[in-house]
Design a protein around this motif. Structure first.
Motif, PDB file in Angstrom:
ATOM      1  N   THR A 182       1.103  -1.116   0.289  1.00 31.87           N
ATOM      2  CA  THR A 182      -0.296  -0.379   0.168  1.00 31.87           C
ATOM      3  C   THR A 182       1.006   1.317   0.223  1.00 31.87           C
ATOM      4  O   THR A 182       1.977   1.038   0.746  1.00 31.87           O
ATOM      5  CB  THR A 182      -0.534   0.569   1.001  1.00 31.87           C
ATOM      6  N   LYS A 228       4.054   6.194   3.006  1.00 30.60           N
ATOM      7  CA  LYS A 228       4.074   4.482   3.341  1.00 30.60           C
ATOM      8  C   LYS A 228       4.792   4.400   4.433  1.00 30.60           C
ATOM      9  O   LYS A 228       5.391   5.098   4.646  1.00 30.60           O
ATOM     10  CB  LYS A 228       4.175   3.806   2.396  1.00 30.60           C
ATOM     11  N   VAL A 272      -2.027   1.275   7.669  1.00 28.89           N
ATOM     12  CA  VAL A 272      -2.663   0.622   6.263  1.00 28.89           C
ATOM     13  C   VAL A 272      -2.238  -0.864   5.278  1.00 28.89           C
ATOM     14  O   VAL A 272      -1.247  -0.025   5.092  1.00 28.89           O
ATOM     15  CB  VAL A 272      -2.762   1.456   4.857  1.00 28.89           C
ATOM     16  N   LEU A 274      -3.330  -4.243   3.922  1.00 32.42           N
ATOM     17  CA  LEU A 274      -3.886  -5.125   2.387  1.00 32.42           C
ATOM     18  C   LEU A 274      -3.809  -6.438   2.206  1.00 32.42           C
ATOM     19  O   LEU A 274      -3.158  -6.219   1.536  1.00 32.42           O
ATOM     20  CB  LEU A 274      -4.542  -3.683   1.009  1.00 32.42           C
ATOM     21  N   SER A 296      -8.199  -1.994   3.018  1.00 35.32           N
ATOM     22  CA  SER A 296      -7.389  -0.284   3.053  1.00 35.32           C
ATOM     23  C   SER A 296      -8.312   0.296   3.355  1.00 35.32           C
ATOM     24  O   SER A 296      -9.734   0.057   3.316  1.00 35.32           O
ATOM     25  CB  SER A 296      -7.009  -0.457   1.655  1.00 35.32           C
ATOM     26  N   GLN A 346     -11.654  -5.444  -3.024  1.00 34.62           N
ATOM     27  CA  GLN A 346     -10.003  -4.871  -2.511  1.00 34.62           C
ATOM     28  C   GLN A 346      -9.179  -5.172  -3.918  1.00 34.62           C
ATOM     29  O   GLN A 346      -7.915  -3.985  -3.996  1.00 34.62           O
ATOM     30  CB  GLN A 346      -9.150  -6.826  -2.597  1.00 34.62           C
ATOM     31  N   GLN A 349      -9.860  -2.156  -4.374  1.00 40.82           N
ATOM     32  CA  GLN A 349      -9.144  -0.763  -3.964  1.00 40.82           C
ATOM     33  C   GLN A 349      -7.416  -0.686  -4.707  1.00 40.82           C
ATOM     34  O   GLN A 349      -7.222   0.856  -4.422  1.00 40.82           O
ATOM     35  CB  GLN A 349      -8.969  -1.425  -2.347  1.00 40.82           C
ATOM     36  N   HIS A 353      -5.458   3.154  -4.508  1.00 39.89           N
ATOM     37  CA  HIS A 353      -4.452   2.974  -4.688  1.00 39.89           C
ATOM     38  C   HIS A 353      -3.427   3.228  -5.337  1.00 39.89           C
ATOM     39  O   HIS A 353      -2.051   4.305  -5.057  1.00 39.89           O
ATOM     40  CB  HIS A 353      -3.635   1.270  -3.842  1.00 39.89           C
TER      41      HIS A 353
END
Length: 410
Positions: A182, A228, A272, A274, A296, A346, A349, A353
């Motif tokens: 992520t 991140k 975060v 995933l 996420s 997912q 997401q 991202h």
């Protein structure tokens, strides 16, 4: 030796909904929650339409309506100094055409009160699950530690891990997990909201960062997205006020709140993640919700997916638990039922991202100062199917699970 039919680890939304539904089937259920209450800041507070339908089916509509809440109907985005409507929930299928923003502790207290009415339901607070109990290679229950230091074991026909993305039980079971990188973490904080401020959900994309603002009545609950792993360095080199000064630069009506944050202690970090388990179960153990698939925060869909996992689990396993005939094949059936909706969300997401969040936290996406919406956004707003599909998937998910008849009170 303590014993129950179904032991649920974790008193979050998935665990509490599942415990209530199974208890209404006559299954002896014990829910273990490590904290002494449900009061935690910045837990997911979004109650999606399918969860609202579940609340209705469980006969809790009137009690839920008494809880403090706001309705999220629309999404607006500041572009070129004005608020531009991005999407609306007015046209999604179903009775509830909004997402309710409700303090999670109020929702969980409501479910606890409903569970207290059921003779088969037992909630034990201040009791932390620390390990699995095994017999002959099969999970036979859990070991726990109470807040007062007392330890013990509870044996169960089935143990359900609802203990979140840092699940102790999934780690103890050694279940293989697939993770995706992520590009961001998020800071969560609150700022005052005035009656003249726009309502709904407001994403702000500036040159510095992306901030998502959720209308909570007298305040905005905000998520500021950062690169991140950058939290320690950012906190060390800049004052906390820089968060709001950057937002106010592109949202002028927030200029009077640049000093709303006084200390970094007011800003909570969400690391975060995933991921998704390859297999959600082993003999005697089933993982659901974040214990099976950490989501996420994009779209705020984690709670909705976890609750739908709980509905499917109750419907598929409830009768089996009543007759004490649950098999590993039954646990596999739960995973088969819930893998597709989880994988689709997912996947969305991961696209967000890569295409939106990554560029935003890297400073390559700044819509707020653009003279007009970019072409892609104008196309999105003008074509109904492009507008409706993502909003519907976020609001309702891929599959709305059918509430089992034994749990209904309508």
């Amino acid at each position: 030796m303590e014993r129950t039919t179904c032991l649920i680890a974790g008193g979050g939304p998935a665990g509490m909904f599942l415990g209530l539904m199974l208890a209404r089937a006559g299954v002896e259920v014990t829910v273990l929650e490590k904290h002494g209450d449900f009061l935690r800041d910045f837990r997911g507070d979004t109650v999606h339409p399918t969860t609202l339908e579940l609340i209705d089916a469980l006969g809790l509509r009137e009690d839920f309506a008494k809880l403090p809440q706001r309705r999220l109907n629309d999404i607006q985005i500041p572009i070129g100094g004005r608020m531009v409507p991005l999407a609306t929930l007015a046209h999604i299928p179903g009775r509830h055409k909004y997402i309710a923003m409700v303090p999670q502790w109020d929702l969980l207290d409501l479910l606890a009160r409903a569970g207290d009415v059921e003779p088969a339901f037992r909630l034990r607070m201040n009791t932390e699950v620390v390990d699995l109990v095994r017999e002959g290679g099969t999970v036979a229950g859990v070991r726990y530690r109470a807040k007062d230091g007392v330890t013990g074991e509870i044996r169960a026909d089935l143990t359900v891990a609802c203990d979140g993305r840092a699940s102790v039980l999934r780690a103890a079971a050694g279940l293989g997990v697939r993770s995706w990188a992520t590009p961001f973490d998020s800071w969560w904080f609150r700022i005052p909201r005035h009656g003249t401020d726009p309502s709904g959900l407001i994403p702000v994309l500036s040159a510095d960062r992306m901030v998502i603002m959720f209308d909570r009545g007298d305040y905005f609950q905000c998520a500021a997205l950062i690169a991140k792993g950058s939290d320690p360095e950012l906190r060390a080199r800049q004052p906390v006020g820089v968060i709001m000064s950057g937002v106010a630069a592109v949202v002028p009506w927030l200029a009077d709140r640049t000093g709303a944050l006084q200390s970094w202690d007011e800003v909570k970090l969400l690391d975060v993640k995933l991921d998704r388990l390859d297999r959600w179960y082993t003999d005697g153990l089933l993982c659901i919700g974040d214990a099976a698939h950490a989501m996420s925060p994009v779209g705020g869909v984690g709670i909705n997916l976890a609750v739908q996992d709980a509905v499917a689990t109750a419907r598929i396993l409830g009768p089996k638990l009543v007759s004490h005939t649950v098999t590993t094949a039954d646990l596999a059936r739960v995973q088969r039922q819930r893998t597709l909706p989880t994988a689709v969300i997912q996947g969305m997401q991961r696209i967000a991202h890569a295409r939106l969040i990554g560029p935003a936290v890297a400073g390559r996406l700044n819509l707020s100062n653009a003279p007009q919406p970019p072409t892609a956004l104008r196309i999105f707003r003008r074509i109904p199917v492009l507008r409706s599909v993502p909003v519907t998937l976020v609001a309702r998910g891929v599959i709305a699970e059918r509430v089992p008849d034994f749990a209904r009170r309508t």
